[in-house]
Scaffold this motif. Structure first.
Motif: not given
Length: 145
Positions: A53-58
């Motif tokens: 949640l610190g800037g991640g993506s799927l």
């Protein structure tokens, strides 16, 4: 540094298919008078939620290539009606094309560290952004991208 997830996009043949599926779901919610929030349900709950949640993506693997990503907004564990633990990945509905990269099939999802994530294809990518997706995929298979 952000941590990402990577997952097969089962049933999609292209980024356009994924975008159309998202839009169909949004339209259905609109017709039913519901607020729309794009989620993807998985069986396993990621353990490294704070990093995600610190800037991640799927990142989505489509037809054997990492092809697109969606920003990860939240991770919501829940128990389904049969008592099985599951997880909703809340995603930004905007799909971002990335430089195609071959990726072998796998089950579930995997972590993807930021340094190994493919770069976005955006206005800075010049001709690559204008190129049809199938051509980008073919050039990546040939090792030309």
């Amino acid at each position: 540094m952000a941590l990402h997830l990577i997952k097969l996009c089962v049933g999609c043949d292209s980024i356009t298919d994924l975008e159309e599926w998202i839009e169909e779901n949004r339209a259905l919610h609109r017709r039913l008078g519901r607020d729309y929030e794009q989620t993807h349900t998985t069986r396993m709950v990621p353990k490294r939620v704070d990093e995600l949640l610190g800037g991640g993506s799927l990142y989505w693997v489509i037809k054997g290539h990492v092809a697109a990503r969606q920003a990860l907004l939240d991770v919501r564990p829940f128990t389904d009606g049969e008592g099985i633990g599951r997880c909703r990945l809340v995603l930004d509905p905007k799909v971002v094309a990335v430089e195609p990269r071959p990726y072998r099939p796998f089950q579930g999802w995997r972590y993807l560290v930021a340094k190994d994530a493919p770069r976005d294809i955006d206005g800075k990518a010049g001709d690559l952004a204008k190129m049809p997706e199938d051509m980008r995929r073919e050039l990546a298979e040939l090792g030309l991208l």
